[in-house]
Design a protein around this motif. Structure first.
Motif, PDB file in Angstrom:
ATOM      1  N   GLU A 274     -19.739  -7.965 -41.117  1.00  0.00           N
ATOM      2  CA  GLU A 274     -18.343  -8.052 -41.540  1.00  0.00           C
ATOM      3  C   GLU A 274     -17.402  -8.204 -40.350  1.00  0.00           C
ATOM      4  O   GLU A 274     -16.472  -9.009 -40.369  1.00  0.00           O
ATOM      5  CB  GLU A 274     -17.964  -6.816 -42.357  1.00  0.00           C
ATOM      6  N   ARG A 275     -17.627  -7.408 -39.320  1.00  0.00           N
ATOM      7  CA  ARG A 275     -16.754  -7.470 -38.141  1.00  0.00           C
ATOM      8  C   ARG A 275     -16.839  -8.832 -37.473  1.00  0.00           C
ATOM      9  O   ARG A 275     -15.835  -9.428 -37.118  1.00  0.00           O
ATOM     10  CB  ARG A 275     -17.142  -6.357 -37.159  1.00  0.00           C
ATOM     11  N   GLU A 276     -18.057  -9.319 -37.297  1.00  0.00           N
ATOM     12  CA  GLU A 276     -18.239 -10.605 -36.631  1.00  0.00           C
ATOM     13  C   GLU A 276     -17.636 -11.741 -37.450  1.00  0.00           C
ATOM     14  O   GLU A 276     -17.035 -12.667 -36.907  1.00  0.00           O
ATOM     15  CB  GLU A 276     -19.730 -10.863 -36.381  1.00  0.00           C
TER      16      GLU A 276
ATOM     17  N   PHE B  55     -36.373  -0.875 -31.830  1.00  0.00           N
ATOM     18  CA  PHE B  55     -36.360  -0.952 -33.286  1.00  0.00           C
ATOM     19  C   PHE B  55     -36.314   0.441 -33.912  1.00  0.00           C
ATOM     20  O   PHE B  55     -35.543   0.693 -34.850  1.00  0.00           O
ATOM     21  CB  PHE B  55     -37.585  -1.719 -33.775  1.00  0.00           C
ATOM     22  N   LEU B  56     -37.106   1.357 -33.397  1.00  0.00           N
ATOM     23  CA  LEU B  56     -37.122   2.719 -33.934  1.00  0.00           C
ATOM     24  C   LEU B  56     -35.780   3.419 -33.726  1.00  0.00           C
ATOM     25  O   LEU B  56     -35.290   4.132 -34.614  1.00  0.00           O
ATOM     26  CB  LEU B  56     -38.239   3.531 -33.268  1.00  0.00           C
ATOM     27  N   LEU B  57     -35.186   3.211 -32.564  1.00  0.00           N
ATOM     28  CA  LEU B  57     -33.892   3.848 -32.276  1.00  0.00           C
ATOM     29  C   LEU B  57     -32.774   3.305 -33.152  1.00  0.00           C
ATOM     30  O   LEU B  57     -31.829   4.022 -33.480  1.00  0.00           O
ATOM     31  CB  LEU B  57     -33.536   3.660 -30.801  1.00  0.00           C
ATOM     32  N   THR B  58     -32.880   2.036 -33.516  1.00  0.00           N
ATOM     33  CA  THR B  58     -31.802   1.415 -34.291  1.00  0.00           C
ATOM     34  C   THR B  58     -32.044   1.449 -35.797  1.00  0.00           C
ATOM     35  O   THR B  58     -31.207   0.960 -36.553  1.00  0.00           O
ATOM     36  CB  THR B  58     -31.606  -0.053 -33.856  1.00  0.00           C
ATOM     37  N   LEU B  59     -33.146   2.030 -36.249  1.00  0.00           N
ATOM     38  CA  LEU B  59     -33.425   2.102 -37.682  1.00  0.00           C
ATOM     39  C   LEU B  59     -32.302   2.769 -38.476  1.00  0.00           C
ATOM     40  O   LEU B  59     -31.898   2.257 -39.529  1.00  0.00           O
ATOM     41  CB  LEU B  59     -34.752   2.831 -37.923  1.00  0.00           C
ATOM     42  N   PRO B  60     -31.766   3.922 -38.020  1.00  0.00           N
ATOM     43  CA  PRO B  60     -30.654   4.524 -38.772  1.00  0.00           C
ATOM     44  C   PRO B  60     -29.448   3.602 -38.883  1.00  0.00           C
ATOM     45  O   PRO B  60     -28.805   3.541 -39.932  1.00  0.00           O
ATOM     46  CB  PRO B  60     -30.321   5.789 -37.965  1.00  0.00           C
ATOM     47  N   LEU B  61     -29.162   2.872 -37.812  1.00  0.00           N
ATOM     48  CA  LEU B  61     -28.030   1.947 -37.828  1.00  0.00           C
ATOM     49  C   LEU B  61     -28.295   0.786 -38.777  1.00  0.00           C
ATOM     50  O   LEU B  61     -27.422   0.396 -39.567  1.00  0.00           O
ATOM     51  CB  LEU B  61     -27.770   1.425 -36.414  1.00  0.00           C
ATOM     52  N   LEU B  62     -29.488   0.228 -38.712  1.00  0.00           N
ATOM     53  CA  LEU B  62     -29.845  -0.873 -39.609  1.00  0.00           C
ATOM     54  C   LEU B  62     -29.845  -0.423 -41.068  1.00  0.00           C
ATOM     55  O   LEU B  62     -29.426  -1.177 -41.957  1.00  0.00           O
ATOM     56  CB  LEU B  62     -31.220  -1.421 -39.233  1.00  0.00           C
ATOM     57  N   ASN B  63     -30.303   0.797 -41.307  1.00  0.00           N
ATOM     58  CA  ASN B  63     -30.304   1.344 -42.667  1.00  0.00           C
ATOM     59  C   ASN B  63     -28.880   1.488 -43.197  1.00  0.00           C
ATOM     60  O   ASN B  63     -28.588   1.167 -44.357  1.00  0.00           O
ATOM     61  CB  ASN B  63     -31.008   2.693 -42.674  1.00  0.00           C
ATOM     62  N   TYR B  64     -27.972   1.936 -42.316  1.00  0.00           N
ATOM     63  CA  TYR B  64     -26.563   2.071 -42.709  1.00  0.00           C
ATOM     64  C   TYR B  64     -25.952   0.711 -43.021  1.00  0.00           C
ATOM     65  O   TYR B  64     -25.257   0.545 -44.035  1.00  0.00           O
ATOM     66  CB  TYR B  64     -25.787   2.752 -41.583  1.00  0.00           C
ATOM     67  N   PHE B  65     -26.206  -0.269 -42.160  1.00  0.00           N
ATOM     68  CA  PHE B  65     -25.688  -1.616 -42.399  1.00  0.00           C
ATOM     69  C   PHE B  65     -26.215  -2.187 -43.727  1.00  0.00           C
ATOM     70  O   PHE B  65     -25.485  -2.841 -44.469  1.00  0.00           O
ATOM     71  CB  PHE B  65     -26.091  -2.551 -41.259  1.00  0.00           C
ATOM     72  N   TRP B  66     -27.489  -1.929 -43.996  1.00  0.00           N
ATOM     73  CA  TRP B  66     -28.107  -2.472 -45.204  1.00  0.00           C
ATOM     74  C   TRP B  66     -27.468  -1.881 -46.458  1.00  0.00           C
ATOM     75  O   TRP B  66     -27.125  -2.606 -47.399  1.00  0.00           O
ATOM     76  CB  TRP B  66     -29.604  -2.193 -45.176  1.00  0.00           C
ATOM     77  N   HIS B  67     -27.280  -0.567 -46.468  1.00  0.00           N
ATOM     78  CA  HIS B  67     -26.732   0.085 -47.656  1.00  0.00           C
ATOM     79  C   HIS B  67     -25.246  -0.212 -47.848  1.00  0.00           C
ATOM     80  O   HIS B  67     -24.775  -0.347 -48.975  1.00  0.00           O
ATOM     81  CB  HIS B  67     -26.959   1.591 -47.588  1.00  0.00           C
TER      82      HIS B  67
END
Length: 322
Positions: free
Chosen positions: A121-123, A103-115
């Motif tokens: 979209e891809r799926e 979860f900590l490692l993917t926080l930047p990715l999740l934050n990007y997806f959220w914003h």
């Protein structure tokens, strides 16, 4: 070693790595996550689980198919927790730490997806359910499932960037061994090794079964590692059986196995370096035009150093970009 050899000479891998698709990275991160996961289970080493979680978290930055890997490991964790013969083989606290690191490692990715509001979209764009609803029929599902099932030994990827259009993805020997190995693994499905590979194969195959493309080899290149396991395991089974039946012919049996591997390698080499290299559709799909432009720009850069700065990209979605 047999599995690694088969994986190394599989033409399917050569194509995807040549075109530098990010999908090829999935196998590497999956290997790291699974390798340290199994080691952590066997040796009860916390550092191994931490490394597995790091590979898991980093893998989510590679390619969409890797989003299925966390679900795969949930199945593995449930299996280990309830069916392992070893007492406390996997603790709930270990799983909690494991998930926390991911979860900590993917926080930047999740934050990007959220914003950006693009988490799915891809799926959504490739999901087979959209076609089923639009056509009000299950025929698209049948086309996709049958296409994915037959891509290994019958009709392969039609996209010239990924394959000789329509050519089966596996060579003759690997194709036969793969089917036999799949059956052998199903027969041994209660054993940990067979369970892990069967579950991994079918969970990651969902990237094909749930998409609107019946045989996208790029999307499913991670399956080559499982194909290599199934093929290698049944070859090892046959080899061991023959040595038991003919104990005085071990050298001859080993030579026969070597010849089988040599024929497997030759067929892949010939298909890739001769047939595919001469295929006009493959030529056009891999951008001869921009290669020529790139060579010309390269000559200008050599002639006038420091004055020209361009980047050449391959042919992609009907666009040539310089």
């Amino acid at each position: 070693l047999l599995c690694l050899f088969i994986l190394a000479v599989t033409r399917w891998n050569w194509i995807e790595t040549r075109t530098c698709y990010p999908s090829t990275e999935v196998t590497f991160y999956l290997f790291g996550a699974l390798c340290f996961w199994v080691y952590g289970l066997q040796k009860q080493k916390v550092w191994a689980f931490i490394l597995s979680a790091i590979f898991m978290g980093a893998g989510l930055y590679t390619y969409q198919v890797f989003k299925l890997v966390p679900f795969l490991f949930v199945v593995y964790a449930v299996r280990e927790y309830f069916q392992s013969h070893e007492k406390h083989a996997i603790r709930f606290s270990t799983i909690a730490y494991y998930l926390s690191i991911i979860f900590l490692l993917t926080l930047p990715l999740l934050n990007y997806f959220w914003h950006e509001k693009i988490i799915s979209e891809r799926e959504k764009g490739v999901f087979i359910g959209i076609q089923i609803v639009e056509q009000k029929s299950l025929k698209p599902l049948w086309d996709v499932w049958s296409g994915n099932a037959l891509m290994f030994n019958r009709t392969g990827d039609e996209i010239a960037r990924h394959n000789i259009p329509g050519r089966r993805m596996l060579d003759d020997i690997t194709g036969v061994l793969f089917v036999l190995g799949l059956g052998l693994a199903f027969r041994r499905r209660k054993h940990r090794d067979a369970f892990y590979f069967l579950t991994g194969f079918f969970v990651l195959e969902l990237a094909g079964f749930l998409s609107n493309d019946p045989n996208n080899s790029n999307r499913l290149v991670v399956l080559t590692s499982f194909v290599a396991y199934f093929a290698g395991s049944v070859l090892e089974f046959i080899w061991s059986y023959l040595e038991q039946v003919f104990p005085s012919r071990k050298i001859i049996i080993a030579v026969i196995v070597g010849l089988v591997l040599a024929v497997m390698t030759f067929q892949n080499v010939y298909t890739y370096f001769v047939e595919q290299a001469k295929n006009e559709e493959c030529h056009l799909s891999l951008g001869l035009e921009q290669m020529t432009i790139g060579q010309s720009i390269g000559d200008l850069q050599t002639k006038f150093p420091g004055q020209f700065h361009y980047f050449i990209t391959p042919f992609y979605i009907n666009n040539h970009v310089v």
